[in-house]
Write a protein that holds these residues in place. Structure first.
Motif, PDB file in Angstrom:
ATOM      1  N   GLY A   1      -2.411   1.616   3.569  1.00 14.15           N
ATOM      2  CA  GLY A   1      -2.830   1.069   2.288  1.00 14.15           C
ATOM      3  C   GLY A   1      -2.256   1.767   1.072  1.00 14.15           C
ATOM      4  O   GLY A   1      -2.675   1.486  -0.051  1.00 14.15           O
ATOM      5  N   HIS A   2      -1.320   2.676   1.278  1.00 11.72           N
ATOM      6  CA  HIS A   2      -0.738   3.382   0.131  1.00 11.72           C
ATOM      7  C   HIS A   2       0.705   2.989  -0.116  1.00 11.72           C
ATOM      8  O   HIS A   2       1.390   3.611  -0.928  1.00 11.72           O
TER       9      HIS A   2
ATOM     10  N   GLN B   1      -2.945  -4.777   8.358  1.00 13.45           N
ATOM     11  CA  GLN B   1      -4.078  -4.093   7.729  1.00 13.45           C
ATOM     12  C   GLN B   1      -3.598  -2.877   6.928  1.00 13.45           C
ATOM     13  O   GLN B   1      -4.234  -1.819   6.936  1.00 13.45           O
ATOM     14  N   ASP B   2      -2.479  -3.059   6.238  1.00 11.65           N
ATOM     15  CA  ASP B   2      -1.880  -1.967   5.469  1.00 11.65           C
ATOM     16  C   ASP B   2      -1.811  -2.301   3.981  1.00 11.65           C
ATOM     17  O   ASP B   2      -1.172  -1.612   3.215  1.00 11.65           O
ATOM     18  N   ALA B   3      -2.497  -3.388   3.569  1.00 11.65           N
ATOM     19  CA  ALA B   3      -2.406  -3.787   2.159  1.00 11.65           C
ATOM     20  C   ALA B   3      -3.261  -2.889   1.278  1.00 11.65           C
ATOM     21  O   ALA B   3      -2.918  -2.626   0.133  1.00 11.65           O
ATOM     22  N   THR B   4      -4.387  -2.444   1.818  1.00 11.87           N
ATOM     23  CA  THR B   4      -5.256  -1.526   1.073  1.00 11.87           C
ATOM     24  C   THR B   4      -5.753  -0.462   2.039  1.00 11.87           C
ATOM     25  O   THR B   4      -5.744  -0.667   3.256  1.00 11.87           O
ATOM     26  N   PRO B   5      -6.193   0.683   1.499  1.00  7.78           N
ATOM     27  CA  PRO B   5      -6.743   1.719   2.391  1.00  7.78           C
ATOM     28  C   PRO B   5      -7.912   1.161   3.211  1.00  7.78           C
ATOM     29  O   PRO B   5      -8.643   0.276   2.746  1.00  7.78           O
TER      30      PRO B   5
ATOM     31  N   GLU C   1     -11.268   0.673   1.720  1.00  9.80           N
ATOM     32  CA  GLU C   1     -11.389  -0.281   0.619  1.00  9.80           C
ATOM     33  C   GLU C   1     -11.227  -1.723   1.078  1.00  9.80           C
ATOM     34  O   GLU C   1     -11.260  -2.645   0.259  1.00  9.80           O
ATOM     35  N   GLN C   2     -11.020  -1.916   2.351  1.00 12.86           N
ATOM     36  CA  GLN C   2     -10.746  -3.275   2.811  1.00 12.86           C
ATOM     37  C   GLN C   2     -11.987  -4.148   2.689  1.00 12.86           C
ATOM     38  O   GLN C   2     -13.108  -3.702   2.948  1.00 12.86           O
ATOM     39  N   GLN C   3     -11.766  -5.373   2.237  1.00 13.95           N
ATOM     40  CA  GLN C   3     -12.872  -6.281   1.943  1.00 13.95           C
ATOM     41  C   GLN C   3     -13.000  -7.403   2.962  1.00 13.95           C
ATOM     42  O   GLN C   3     -14.052  -8.009   3.098  1.00 13.95           O
TER      43      GLN C   3
END
Lengths: 657, 657
Positions: free
Chosen positions: A228-229, A247-251, A254-256
């Motif tokens: 996520g970084h 699953q690497d778009a956000t840490p 913080e995933q929603q």
């Protein structure tokens, strides 16, 4: 949400700290002997035919073992795909689990042979990956997508499993050397690395518990925190897939919502749950609560299958769950079992085991033929007739994955916490474990999934008072947590529970019946689960299932298959309404047929069958009957039409399809 | 049968002997400029987009050209499949044909570049095959299935085509050296060799006619004669496929029925016809008569597609012609065009051109998208919605094959015999050829395939009297020779023919209207083909088409596609009977729509549409309309349902499919 941060108490039998957020721990399968008629036959099929298929394809029909031989010899051309080493490891893991309860000298000899070849191929620095060893070591660790760490993770899992069954530590030492090599290559240098296919996180947590060495906990956490970084941006994802795919778009914390490749997601969240169980990190737990709800409330099939889309082997838009094209990879359902077990461990809530059970009995088990020698990679909920299991796949992740799940089924039946024995699944078995410093032996008999009579006989117990927590399956009330699927006909209610022959009352807590007492040898609990045909409907947002119902009985989803219905499964409607659902359910005939599909309940129910008039110029809906079988058992009598979601109204037709 | 052995007369313009069994010869495409609105746009698409797709994939996206570079450098790893050289040759052949009427300096430069690389890769002994040159020359000619001779055949065809268009003989010299190498390796040593994929036979006959060197005729015959003696048994077929798969179960002259791989069969019989045309060998001709009847009477789709089965890419049981799973490889329809042209040359019978036309306008042309940049490998006659053309294929035989066919379309329009000019296809064109020692120039205008007005204007003609033989298309009367398909509504009869404005009578012979006179510049023939909607039914032995009809208009088969019909193509019946067929045909509305699919006739006709009642509990058949488009043009507006064979009665349904 608050309660999951409470530290309940010391868990016996756990290597890790006393202040864990983890509320309960599973009893290891090695302490659970499965005797269940239904599951025993599945495990026997795996122990024989599935393992033999894995051996045949791993060693002879493909070059997976030859790759290790060549890597050891430092010469030869790599055969197959860059992630093929993982299939060898997963096969060894499945062999290890199976050997525990099905000793087989030939299988063990084969595993020893393979392990010797694997060990011989390892480089002095600990690195081990036949693809790079045979195509150019200068390229190792240059492409985050090339599954080097994924293969390492499966090596670790296999090594631990094999050591725990056989006491032989050759592979475990190999795995530890490779884990140490990875730790010094990445974490200790803080060299960024986003795993292209998560798996190593959960494997390192196993290694942490196995060895007690905290560096593996640290490395697992480090891998999770890399995501996520943007560390992979411009390196892998831009050229290959969107970061959300992996699953690497956000840490992670913080995933929603759930995104991307289903197996990668399941493995990652399993690893995150394992880390959180030790570190009490609420960030992971909060994120996983949100994501779990997104999966189960908006993105899960009624079979517990996930990952609707083939194009990303993963999740699509919310509620976009087509049936015939459903991808529902077998491995993703296996991953759902892993992750939901962890979520239950963290919370003590039965809803996670409801989902686990759904995925296990339906989405995952469907991946395996009755004989254990054919496999589904994808598990659609409808077929026009052309779809069937295959002997093997180019990307062969699924056969060994379902094999390792089934042969370690005992992991999912019982859990323990400080003051309770939790019965999670009603599967005939003999529990024989150490708990609270004493022996605990319980014998379970279960009629499920065919009928609701279950008994638990205490054969030996700690002297101290403790609770027996009996899971009250979700299928007694609602089909799945949230409102994605709902029953049309009402439940008949809670089960009757007898203690030593007498009906007793019980409290319920988080989906479990709690019976708290001083137990002694000979105590017997009898549960009579009220079983009935349940008609299930979907949330209207799930438009694919408009005017359709599914048929459930206990944990099993049912389907209509051509073989039971004169070659057709799409030519009728089920005229179920809110008003007649109860009477249509009770009019359905549930019959256990011992000779059908190794023994299943077949359910006959009323339909309006569509048939052409004599002159073929018009069509009538005439009363008729159709028969349904458990979903997992379809496609064992040849290819043919099949449907899980049955129409309740005619909106369109295909003529003479 | 007897008449085909009669030697009719000397054929002008033919290089080979006067005593040929061959009755007529096609006019080469280089003497025929296509001006037809329908076909010109197809040829333009090929000259631009298809050739560019071939170049992109041959040179950049795959290693086909790199293989030649590496072979020349004698180092590097072979990329792709062992038969990939053939795609390079076929692309060059297509480029050569296209350059004849579409000069394009960039395309010619690209071909020259490739040819230089091919020439550089040839070994001093004449051998040329990048697969064996890069994987081990010691293995060459050890595996009959590895397509070395097949690739050589395509090299020869490409070389001749390129020489004839450009006058550049580099590739032709390469091809001759390789042909000589093959001749000395096999025929001159009588070393047995059964070609694993026929093609070289027809190519050698081209080389024979190009060079006049009889050894290529001898080698072609030798290859044909190798088959059916078990020379391949234990060498290839036992390990791989049944000999019948490759038409190797019996000698060619003894073959009784069509078997095996469709493209292999078509190429072989084309080669055999070419040999028979020179050698007058009745054995081949007799065998081909039997086999042609077996194909056309029992094993051909109404689209002219052949090879129903994917598993052998070929023929199955007689009358086993499923629609949705129809394989009907594009290349097999291309082969049908080749072979039927030869059969017509040998016999002068129009029934062969009827089949050629059917395959050309339907089964073959369907392989190409309107833009020319997407391709079907298989051409099914029905789709549930998921099937679509693709940009390229792993086995990429089809794109360059349809490209070379379309860009050499002029080969199929006219033929000549000693005393006649034969008009085989009604395609707008300018014929400008030498015949009977004089110039023959004719200008054809044609409204087909959309309307029936055709004119032929003589612009220059030999002084001597000669016959104009105008093919009377089979679709004026019956759909196909034999009784596999029959029209339900009657034909409106023969066309009206005018000579210089006056209606004339004419004799007919073997399916041609014969107008014999002294022709002079300015003479104009006008033909008005009676066009009408024809309902087609199948022989009852073709059980897949029970209670189904197809829709034909001129040479074109039509289909119902979702895009014209509110997203559905399987939800109605066409209530056609013997009694109402004529009125249902005349009630159908045929509309040329210039903006639809580059301009096609769309046909609207009456149906009984099946629709659910408001409550969804019953279904009615209500009068409605559906629209059909030409089969070749489907799948140019996205994927969707499609059917060629439309049900006439409801026998079964799928609800809400």
């Amino acid at each position: 949400m608050k309660k999951i941060f409470l530290v309940i108490s010391l868990l016996s039998g756990l290597a890790y700290g006393q202040s864990s957020v983890q509320q309960l721990a599973p009893v290891n399968f090695s302490d659970v002997t499965i005797t269940d008629p239904f599951w025993k036959s599945r495990m026997d099929a795996v122990a024989t035919n599935t393992l033999q298929a894995c051996i045949l394809y791993t060693e002879n029909r493909t070059g997976r073992i030859r790759n290790f031989e060549k890597a050891a010899a430092k010469t030869g051309k790599h055969e197959g795909i860059y992630f093929d080493d993982s299939d060898v490891y997963k096969a060894i893991e499945a062999m290890a689990y199976s050997l525990k309860h099905h000793p087989d000298a030939a299988v063990e000899k084969k595993a020893d042979e393979w392990i010797a070849k694997i060990a011989a191929a390892q480089l002095p620095d600990g690195y081990l990956n036949t693809y790079y060893q045979l195509t150019g070591l200068d390229k190792r660790w240059t492409d985050m997508e090339k599954h080097e760490d994924y293969c390492a993770g499966h090596l670790i899992e296999a090594a631990i499993a094999y050591f725990n069954t056989t006491g032989k530590r050759l592979l475990l030492d190999v795995a530890i050397r490779f884990a140490d090599n990875i730790d010094s290559t990445f974490r200790l240098q803080n060299r960024h690395w986003v795993s292209g296919h998560q798996e190593i996180e959960l494997a390192l947590m196993r290694l942490y518990h196995q060895t007690g060495n905290a560096k593996y906990l640290a490395l697992s956490t480090w891998f999770l925190e890399q995501r996520g970084h943007g560390y992979g941006r411009g390196v892998i994802w831009d050229e290959w897939k969107d970061p959300a795919y992996c699953q690497d778009a956000t840490p992670v914390k913080e995933q929603q919502e759930i995104t991307g490749h289903a197996v990668r997601a399941m493995y990652m969240y399993t690893g995150a749950a394992d880390v959180a169980a030790v570190t009490n990190d609420g960030g992971y737990i909060n994120a996983m609560q949100r994501i779990w709800e997104d999966v189960v409330h908006r993105n899960m099939y009624i079979t517990g299958g996930i990952g609707a889309q083939g194009k990303n082997e993963g999740f699509g838009a919310d509620y976009a769950l087509p049936n015939e094209s459903a991808y529902c990879e077998t491995c993703a359902s296996v991953g759902m079992v892993f992750w939901n077990q962890r979520m239950n461990m963290l919370s003590g809530e039965s809803k996670y085991v409801d989902v686990l059970e759904k995925s296990l009995y339906n989405g995952a088990l469907d991946g395996l033929s009755l004989k254990g020698d054919h496999f589904f990679y994808g598990n659609p909920l409808a077929s026009s007739g052309g779809y069937g299991r295959r002997e093997w796949f180019g990307t062969a992740c699924c056969p060994s994955n379902i094999a390792r799940l089934v042969s370690s089924l005992g992991n999912y039946v019982y859990s323990v916490s400080a003051d309770a024995l939790w019965v999670q699944l009603y599967i005939g078995s003999e529990l024989n474990t150490k708990w609270q410093g004493a022996d605990l032996r319980v014998k379970q008999l279960s009629g499920l999934p065919w009928h609701g009579a279950v008994s638990l006989q205490v054969e030996q117990a700690p002297k101290k008072k403790f609770a027996l927590r009996l899971r009250l399956p979700g299928w007694l009330s609602e089909a799945a947590p949230g409102d994605l699927y709902q029953y049309i006909n009402n439940s008949v209610g809670l089960p009757v529970i007898r203690l030593n022959g007498e009906v007793i009352g019980f409290n319920t807590d988080r989906g479990y019946a709690v019976i708290d007492r001083k137990w002694k040898a000979g105590d017997k609990i009898e549960i009579n689960f009220p079983m009935q045909v349940r008609w299930v409907k979907s949330n209207t947002a799930l438009t694919e299932n408009k005017d359709r119902v599914a048929l459930q009985y206990g944990p099993m989803m049912y389907c209509v298959e051509a073989a039971d219905n004169a070659g057709k499964a799409w030519d009728f409607i089920v005229p179920v309404t809110n008003d007649n659902a109860a009477s249509m359910a009770s009019a359905s005939v549930v019959n256990y047929e011992a000779k059908l599909l190794d023994g299943v309940n077949r359910i006959e129910f009323d339909v309006l069958a569509l048939q052409g008039s004599a002159d073929g110029k018009s069509l009538q809906a005439v009363p008729g009957k159709r028969k349904a079988i458990p979903y997992f058992s379809w496609n064992n009598r040849g290819a043919g039409e099949m449907q899980v979601w049955l129409p309740t109204a005619i909106r369109s037709v295909k003529v003479n399809p």
